[in-house]
Write a protein that holds these residues in place. Structure first.
Motif, PDB file in Angstrom:
ATOM      1  N   SER A   1       0.820  -1.223   0.000  1.00  0.00           N
ATOM      2  CA  SER A   1       0.000   0.000   0.000  1.00  0.00           C
ATOM      3  C   SER A   1       0.849   1.267   0.000  1.00  0.00           C
ATOM      4  N   GLY A   2       2.103   1.150   0.410  1.00  0.00           N
ATOM      5  CA  GLY A   2       3.006   2.290   0.342  1.00  0.00           C
ATOM      6  C   GLY A   2       3.297   2.995   1.648  1.00  0.00           C
ATOM      7  N   GLU A   3       2.423   2.844   2.623  1.00  0.00           N
ATOM      8  CA  GLU A   3       2.680   3.559   3.878  1.00  0.00           C
ATOM      9  C   GLU A   3       3.933   3.030   4.553  1.00  0.00           C
ATOM     10  N   MET A   4       4.594   3.878   5.284  1.00  0.00           N
ATOM     11  CA  MET A   4       5.795   3.510   6.030  1.00  0.00           C
ATOM     12  C   MET A   4       5.401   3.350   7.491  1.00  0.00           C
ATOM     13  N   ILE A   5       5.588   2.159   8.012  1.00  0.00           N
ATOM     14  CA  ILE A   5       5.175   1.854   9.373  1.00  0.00           C
ATOM     15  C   ILE A   5       6.400   1.736  10.257  1.00  0.00           C
ATOM     16  N   PHE A   6       6.470   2.572  11.293  1.00  0.00           N
ATOM     17  CA  PHE A   6       7.590   2.527  12.223  1.00  0.00           C
ATOM     18  C   PHE A   6       7.536   1.232  13.040  1.00  0.00           C
ATOM     19  N   LEU A   7       8.667   0.535  13.117  1.00  0.00           N
ATOM     20  CA  LEU A   7       8.717  -0.733  13.841  1.00  0.00           C
ATOM     21  C   LEU A   7       9.484  -0.634  15.145  1.00  0.00           C
ATOM     22  N   ILE A   8      10.713  -0.094  15.067  1.00  0.00           N
ATOM     23  CA  ILE A   8      11.578  -0.186  16.230  1.00  0.00           C
ATOM     24  C   ILE A   8      12.690   0.840  16.127  1.00  0.00           C
ATOM     25  N   TYR A   9      13.203   1.253  17.282  1.00  0.00           N
ATOM     26  CA  TYR A   9      14.252   2.277  17.354  1.00  0.00           C
ATOM     27  C   TYR A   9      15.350   1.833  18.320  1.00  0.00           C
ATOM     28  N   GLN A  10      16.583   2.171  17.948  1.00  0.00           N
ATOM     29  CA  GLN A  10      17.738   1.906  18.827  1.00  0.00           C
ATOM     30  C   GLN A  10      18.603   3.159  18.877  1.00  0.00           C
ATOM     31  N   GLY A  11      18.850   3.661  20.049  1.00  0.00           N
ATOM     32  CA  GLY A  11      19.735   4.809  20.198  1.00  0.00           C
ATOM     33  C   GLY A  11      21.172   4.349  20.393  1.00  0.00           C
ATOM     34  N   SER A  12      22.115   5.175  19.982  1.00  0.00           N
ATOM     35  CA  SER A  12      23.519   4.761  20.037  1.00  0.00           C
ATOM     36  C   SER A  12      24.013   4.574  21.462  1.00  0.00           C
ATOM     37  N   TYR A  13      23.372   5.210  22.409  1.00  0.00           N
ATOM     38  CA  TYR A  13      23.798   5.087  23.797  1.00  0.00           C
ATOM     39  C   TYR A  13      22.994   4.056  24.569  1.00  0.00           C
ATOM     40  N   ASP A  14      22.039   3.433  23.895  1.00  0.00           N
ATOM     41  CA  ASP A  14      21.217   2.435  24.589  1.00  0.00           C
ATOM     42  C   ASP A  14      22.048   1.202  24.917  1.00  0.00           C
ATOM     43  N   GLN A  15      21.963   0.761  26.151  1.00  0.00           N
ATOM     44  CA  GLN A  15      22.738  -0.401  26.582  1.00  0.00           C
ATOM     45  C   GLN A  15      22.090  -1.711  26.160  1.00  0.00           C
ATOM     46  N   GLN A  16      20.773  -1.699  26.135  1.00  0.00           N
ATOM     47  CA  GLN A  16      20.039  -2.919  25.806  1.00  0.00           C
ATOM     48  C   GLN A  16      19.596  -2.895  24.353  1.00  0.00           C
ATOM     49  N   ASN A  17      19.493  -4.075  23.763  1.00  0.00           N
ATOM     50  CA  ASN A  17      18.908  -4.174  22.428  1.00  0.00           C
ATOM     51  C   ASN A  17      17.422  -3.866  22.508  1.00  0.00           C
ATOM     52  N   ALA A  18      16.932  -3.109  21.527  1.00  0.00           N
ATOM     53  CA  ALA A  18      15.519  -2.750  21.526  1.00  0.00           C
ATOM     54  C   ALA A  18      14.651  -3.954  21.164  1.00  0.00           C
ATOM     55  N   THR A  19      13.505  -4.025  21.784  1.00  0.00           N
ATOM     56  CA  THR A  19      12.522  -5.050  21.438  1.00  0.00           C
ATOM     57  C   THR A  19      11.153  -4.403  21.391  1.00  0.00           C
ATOM     58  N   GLU A  20      10.324  -4.921  20.489  1.00  0.00           N
ATOM     59  CA  GLU A  20       8.963  -4.413  20.341  1.00  0.00           C
ATOM     60  C   GLU A  20       8.111  -5.550  19.801  1.00  0.00           C
ATOM     61  N   GLY A  21       7.480  -6.269  20.716  1.00  0.00           N
ATOM     62  CA  GLY A  21       6.664  -7.405  20.303  1.00  0.00           C
ATOM     63  C   GLY A  21       7.508  -8.468  19.625  1.00  0.00           C
ATOM     64  N   ARG A  22       7.157  -8.788  18.371  1.00  0.00           N
ATOM     65  CA  ARG A  22       7.907  -9.831  17.647  1.00  0.00           C
ATOM     66  C   ARG A  22       9.171  -9.290  16.999  1.00  0.00           C
ATOM     67  N   TYR A  23       9.387  -7.996  17.125  1.00  0.00           N
ATOM     68  CA  TYR A  23      10.560  -7.368  16.518  1.00  0.00           C
ATOM     69  C   TYR A  23      11.636  -7.133  17.572  1.00  0.00           C
ATOM     70  N   SER A  24      12.850  -7.441  17.223  1.00  0.00           N
ATOM     71  CA  SER A  24      13.974  -7.089  18.078  1.00  0.00           C
ATOM     72  C   SER A  24      15.113  -6.612  17.192  1.00  0.00           C
ATOM     73  N   LEU A  25      15.943  -5.788  17.783  1.00  0.00           N
ATOM     74  CA  LEU A  25      17.047  -5.221  17.027  1.00  0.00           C
ATOM     75  C   LEU A  25      18.339  -5.745  17.620  1.00  0.00           C
ATOM     76  N   ASN A  26      19.117  -6.421  16.819  1.00  0.00           N
ATOM     77  CA  ASN A  26      20.409  -6.947  17.238  1.00  0.00           C
ATOM     78  C   ASN A  26      21.465  -5.880  16.958  1.00  0.00           C
ATOM     79  N   PHE A  27      21.744  -5.090  17.986  1.00  0.00           N
ATOM     80  CA  PHE A  27      22.624  -3.926  17.848  1.00  0.00           C
ATOM     81  C   PHE A  27      24.035  -4.308  18.250  1.00  0.00           C
ATOM     82  N   GLN A  28      24.948  -4.261  17.279  1.00  0.00           N
ATOM     83  CA  GLN A  28      26.357  -4.541  17.543  1.00  0.00           C
ATOM     84  C   GLN A  28      27.143  -3.300  17.162  1.00  0.00           C
TER      85      GLN A  28
END
Lengths: 120, 117
Positions: free
Chosen positions: A42-69
């Motif tokens: 459909s074209g819309e952009m849906i925000f899923l997850i955010y990770q800040g550079s100073y965040d100590q923990q990996n972000a998680t949001e429901g079934r989404y997680s961000l593996n930040f290395q």
């Protein structure tokens, strides 16, 4: 040089399995933010997850997680228990720097995207 | 998350006409909005940053006289494609930035598909 690199133009996964979408970034700014967006047909952009550079923990949001290395400058998106509705384009994006007083919010730089197809 | 609307969702127009696209933040005040353009099977390309009450900041290569941006209020930004030509046919999508506890997030509108005949 590319600031955001998504090396997988397309990915296939079976329903209920997990999938990892790769994203690497390049910046010399110590303060930055990393985002994942989903774009269905459909074209819309849906925000899923955010990770800040100073965040100590990996972000998680429901079934989404961000593996930040941070040392490897990678921010891979992991989708667990894939569903048919997850089929879409996925974009990784980066915001460099902090919001500066008087100049508004910082812009996002997007990768080229990965098309995910979930099969039954 | 915050809600951003965009209108119209589809526009078909003749070459030479001007087209106005509206972007509204429905449940928050957006001091900054962004306008993007996306060609088929490509990524989003930032066109300009729109700040309420001041002139827009255009990205390199984007003609400001061609793509007029007005951010008249904290909830509304408009993009006018002046004297549209077939090469302006594209998907235009806006976003509005909201400050949140841990940073800031851009929330996107549903986009506008422009076809210039």
């Amino acid at each position: 040089a590319q600031k955001i690199t998504q090396t997988q133009p397309g990915m296939f996964v079976q329903e209920k399995e997990a999938v990892t979408l790769d994203c690497t970034y390049d910046t010399s700014d110590p303060s930055y933010g990393l985002f994942w967006y989903k774009q269905p047909s459909s074209g819309e952009m849906i925000f899923l997850i955010y990770q800040g550079s100073y965040d100590q923990q990996n972000a998680t949001e429901g079934r989404y997680s961000l593996n930040f290395q941070k040392a490897r400058k990678s921010a891979n998106l992991v989708i667990s228990a894939s569903q048919l509705g997850d089929s879409a384009m996925y974009f990784c994006a980066m915001r460099e720097g902090q919001r500066k007083i008087g100049t508004g919010f910082q812009k996002l730089v997007f990768g080229t995207g990965t098309r995910l197809l979930v099969s039954p | 998350g915050a809600v951003v609307s965009q209108h119209p969702s589809w526009v078909i127009c003749k070459s030479g006409t001007s087209v106005k696209i509206e972007c509204r933040s429905l449940d928050f005040q957006a001091t900054t909005m962004f306008w993007y353009r996306q060609f088929p099977k490509q990524s989003l390309m930032l066109m300009a940053t729109s700040n309420e009450g001041s002139k827009a900041t255009y990205e390199q290569g984007v003609e400001k006289d061609k793509f007029l941006i007005n951010h008249a209020s904290l909830t509304l930004s408009t993009l006018t494609v002046t004297s549209a030509h077939p090469e302006d046919s594209s998907f235009y999508i806006c976003s509005a930035a909201e400050r949140e506890g841990w940073g800031e997030t851009q929330y996107f509108g549903p986009g506008t598909r422009l076809l210039v005949l």
